[in-house]
Design an enzyme around this catalytic site. Sequence first.
Site, PDB file in Angstrom:
ATOM      1  N   ASP A   1      14.764 -50.667 -34.334  1.00  0.00           N
ATOM      2  CA  ASP A   1      13.457 -50.078 -33.837  1.00  0.00           C
ATOM      3  C   ASP A   1      13.880 -49.425 -32.470  1.00  0.00           C
ATOM      4  OD1 ASP A   1      11.031 -49.451 -32.721  1.00  0.00           O
ATOM      5  OD2 ASP A   1      10.113 -51.391 -33.320  1.00  0.00           O
TER       6      ASP A   1
ATOM      7  N   LYS B   1      10.093 -57.810 -33.182  1.00  0.00           N
ATOM      8  CA  LYS B   1      10.487 -58.935 -33.998  1.00  0.00           C
ATOM      9  C   LYS B   1      11.860 -58.227 -34.602  1.00  0.00           C
ATOM     10  CE  LYS B   1       9.332 -63.087 -34.969  1.00  0.00           C
ATOM     11  NZ  LYS B   1       9.405 -64.112 -33.653  1.00  0.00           N
TER      12      LYS B   1
ATOM     13  N   TYR C   1      10.919 -61.819 -25.535  1.00  0.00           N
ATOM     14  CA  TYR C   1      10.417 -61.423 -26.700  1.00  0.00           C
ATOM     15  C   TYR C   1      10.362 -59.749 -26.494  1.00  0.00           C
ATOM     16  CZ  TYR C   1       7.376 -59.424 -30.236  1.00  0.00           C
ATOM     17  OH  TYR C   1       6.954 -58.634 -31.294  1.00  0.00           O
TER      18      TYR C   1
HETATM   19  P1  13P Z   1       8.101 -54.740 -34.348  1.00  0.00           P
HETATM   20  O1  13P Z   1       8.839 -55.873 -34.064  1.00  0.00           O
HETATM   21  O2  13P Z   1       8.014 -54.040 -35.407  1.00  0.00           O
HETATM   22  O3  13P Z   1       8.229 -53.647 -33.253  1.00  0.00           O
HETATM   23  O4  13P Z   1       6.746 -55.408 -33.879  1.00  0.00           O
HETATM   24  C1  13P Z   1       6.354 -55.959 -32.663  1.00  0.00           C
HETATM   25  C2  13P Z   1       5.140 -56.369 -32.318  1.00  0.00           C
HETATM   26  O5  13P Z   1       4.893 -57.212 -31.181  1.00  0.00           O
HETATM   27  C3  13P Z   1       3.886 -56.113 -33.071  1.00  0.00           C
HETATM   28  O6  13P Z   1       2.824 -56.495 -32.710  1.00  0.00           O
HETATM   29 MG    MG Z   2       8.135 -51.854 -32.709  1.00  0.00          MG
HETATM   30 MG    MG Z   3       9.497 -53.263 -36.738  1.00  0.00          MG
END
Ligand code: 13P
Ligand code: MG
Ligand code: MG
Length: 360
Positions: free
Chosen positions: A5, A225, A222
Amino acid sequence: MIKADVGSVSGHTTVHPQQLEVARQFMEDARAKGTISDYYVTHAGDDLELIMTHTMGEDHTSIHELAWKCFKEVTDKVSKPLKLYAAGQDLLSEAFSGNVKGMGPGVAELEFMERESDPVMIFMADKTEPGAWNLPLFKIFADPFNTAGLIIDPGLHGGFNFTVLDVVDNIAVSLKCPSEMYDLLALIGTPGRYVIEKVHRSDGLPAAAASTTRLSLIAGRYVGKDDPVCIVRAQHGLPAAGEVLEAFIFPHLVAGWMRGSHHGPLMPVSADDSQNRVSRFDGPPRVVGLGFQVSDAKLIGPTDLFADPAFDRTRETAGMVADYMRLHGPFMPHRLGPEEMEYTTLPEVLKKLKDRFKKV
Ligand code: 13P
Ligand code: MG
Ligand code: MG
Ligand code: 13P
């Protein structure tokens, strides 16, 4: 497959067409130079996915460097100038150091001799973690109630070996199925820690590979994800393509969704619904499947595997489960447990209250 990402449009929803354009040009140049044999650039929600074929084997520096440079270029040429959301999100270090594993991007690599005909299925998830593949991979390669071939096809009776990675201690173990099935389940039922990395047929034939990167464990906080990917070979001495897909008919609960902090159902969706509609509470977590034939290292296809209306009922169930889970609001088990929340901003909130606690 290497993915990351590197920034997205309208929060964590989708990539920008210019990001795809830059990545495709980068891959086209690499193919012209002969670094890779073929490529397919796509996205799952806000995750840019590079599907590549080449003849240099797994963990090759040139391939990892190619992917890293591609992600950097997309970030610098598009994500940053357009001020896309979380530009360069998954690129956790500045300089490339030989292998993208441990640097943020997700990697799934499978080296194999092409069979006379080689169907290869690619699965890409958004808003979840690598352990999300544990349940479907188990069903595909070890559950005879899912995979008819485990009973019908003598070629499958030797079973499959699962390589399981402990993502906390960075150690791996190989377990045989069916003989060690209970031991395998004792591990992979804890998907936040034990993650299936590879599956081989009992005679050593490579059958599947999954990405295992846990961003929060690398970064210590964090960042987003992991949104894992998975490669599965099908047919002719392996589970049939339809047996592979059948493992996704149950929208099981996975960790991820909003702020990476909530359990929700893994919903199998069409490419279009994966790419452009990851919106409800930033999800729910979803998986898209693309089917290819690998032919002299060329990628023939893809087919959009979950576009079949036969998966509508699964999506409907996922919608119901999403409603049910959402009603818990900030309560566990919708919200993840404290050991996972440690990497989020929740501990800062708790720290604020620390001095207000009185002895009882
Ligand atoms: P991603 O991992 O797809 O970037 O999403 C992160 C997130 O915090 C969604 O609420
Ligand atoms: Mg993202
Ligand atoms: Mg993502
Ligand atoms: P076809 O008869 O359509 O080739 O299908 C064969 C099969 O075995 C499907 O699982």
